[in-house]
Design an enzyme around this catalytic site. Sequence first.
Site, mmCIF file in Angstrom:
data_model
loop_
_atom_site.group_PDB
_atom_site.id
_atom_site.type_symbol
_atom_site.label_atom_id
_atom_site.label_comp_id
_atom_site.label_asym_id
_atom_site.label_seq_id
_atom_site.Cartn_x
_atom_site.Cartn_y
_atom_site.Cartn_z
ATOM 1 N N TYR A 229 -0.542 -51.539 -16.417
ATOM 2 C CA TYR A 229 0.483 -50.528 -16.535
ATOM 3 C C TYR A 229 0.282 -49.927 -17.690
ATOM 4 O O TYR A 229 0.702 -48.754 -18.040
ATOM 5 C CB TYR A 229 1.638 -51.638 -16.512
ATOM 6 C CG TYR A 229 3.120 -50.979 -16.886
ATOM 7 C CD1 TYR A 229 3.543 -49.874 -16.118
ATOM 8 C CD2 TYR A 229 3.772 -51.488 -18.144
ATOM 9 C CE1 TYR A 229 4.580 -49.240 -16.451
ATOM 10 C CE2 TYR A 229 5.036 -50.605 -18.416
ATOM 11 C CZ TYR A 229 5.420 -49.442 -17.483
ATOM 12 O OH TYR A 229 6.644 -48.756 -17.771
ATOM 13 N N GLY B 237 15.923 -42.455 -14.123
ATOM 14 C CA GLY B 237 15.970 -41.037 -13.675
ATOM 15 C C GLY B 237 17.384 -40.725 -13.468
ATOM 16 O O GLY B 237 17.876 -39.337 -13.587
ATOM 17 N N THR C 281 12.053 -36.399 -10.925
ATOM 18 C CA THR C 281 11.486 -37.560 -10.033
ATOM 19 C C THR C 281 12.108 -38.784 -10.087
ATOM 20 O O THR C 281 12.253 -39.130 -11.491
ATOM 21 C CB THR C 281 9.965 -37.536 -9.777
ATOM 22 O OG1 THR C 281 9.535 -37.866 -11.246
ATOM 23 C CG2 THR C 281 9.391 -36.140 -9.554
ATOM 24 N N GLY C 282 12.274 -39.690 -9.009
ATOM 25 C CA GLY C 282 12.863 -41.150 -9.194
ATOM 26 C C GLY C 282 14.095 -41.083 -9.986
ATOM 27 O O GLY C 282 14.341 -41.936 -10.752
ATOM 28 N N SER C 283 14.973 -40.320 -9.074
ATOM 29 C CA SER C 283 16.167 -40.067 -9.838
ATOM 30 C C SER C 283 17.553 -40.593 -9.094
ATOM 31 O O SER C 283 18.614 -40.441 -9.188
ATOM 32 C CB SER C 283 16.584 -38.638 -10.254
ATOM 33 O OG SER C 283 16.185 -37.860 -9.115
ATOM 34 N N SER D 268 18.148 -43.505 -8.921
ATOM 35 C CA SER D 268 18.712 -44.794 -9.361
ATOM 36 C C SER D 268 18.076 -45.062 -11.140
ATOM 37 O O SER D 268 17.189 -44.149 -11.293
ATOM 38 C CB SER D 268 18.280 -46.137 -8.847
ATOM 39 O OG SER D 268 16.957 -46.446 -8.712
ATOM 40 N N GLY D 269 18.586 -46.006 -11.774
ATOM 41 C CA GLY D 269 18.110 -46.254 -13.178
ATOM 42 C C GLY D 269 17.861 -45.047 -14.175
ATOM 43 O O GLY D 269 18.703 -44.238 -14.136
#
Length: 265
Positions: free
Chosen positions: A155, A20, A13-15, A17-18
């Site tokens: 956070y 991930g 998940t969230g892959s 960019s960055g």
Amino acid sequence: MDIQLKGKRALVTGSSSGLGEAVAKLLAAEGATVIIHGRNKERVQATVADIIHLGGSAEVAIGDLSTDEGADAVAAAALRSGQIDILVNNAGETSHKSWGDATTEDWLSIYNTNVVSYVRMIQRIVPQMKSLGWGRVIHIGGGLAIQPIKEQPHYNATLAARHNLSVSLARTLKETGITSNVVSPGAVINPMVEEWLQNAASKFGWGTDPEEIKYKAVQDLIPNDTGRFGKPNEIAGAVAYLCSRYADYISGSVLRVDGGTIRCL
């Protein structure tokens, strides 16, 4: 060394960019088919194209994991071409608000995005792993879960919740062949961090040379035994290890990849 990921299917998940993206590209390089997830269709497709260009196998899953409907869409896309062997829960957001700035709405919003989104994907992906008799669930946590700071308390708390739920999941998955672990990164350099460092350099007296700025920022903000920021591929390497058959005997653990930032036994 063959870490035995050929033929496995991994949803990260969230892959798009960055961190991930780094994880997904390394798993693809090791032979896994990776499902690239994000909310921006163009960025997801660009990452998939990069992986395929490099000889890997990748598929697309678009959706907002902060809603049940979005999580349903992502799970359906991920499972369309076969079962998922590996789930890497990475998607989330950061916030730099302090106790005086973060409202109760901020706390609820970031908890939903950073914790409940993990739960949504666990509930939709892990049950089908049980029929495989093998599986990997990797959660991206962080050192602030262990040693929180006075800033961004909402956070920090979400990272602690990720660590906690991962261990609880490991207990639930006892003797199923599925493991649940946390990779806990330290401060990782990326374009957004580099931009912030450049903008903050004059305030903190870190000079003007980019390498000097990074070194002094580490000394002032995140002193560690390596004297530097981490790199996305270094975190990805830890994830890949926990996904491998060499990590069959590791579950309910936190693997810190922080250069020694967190000082605990």
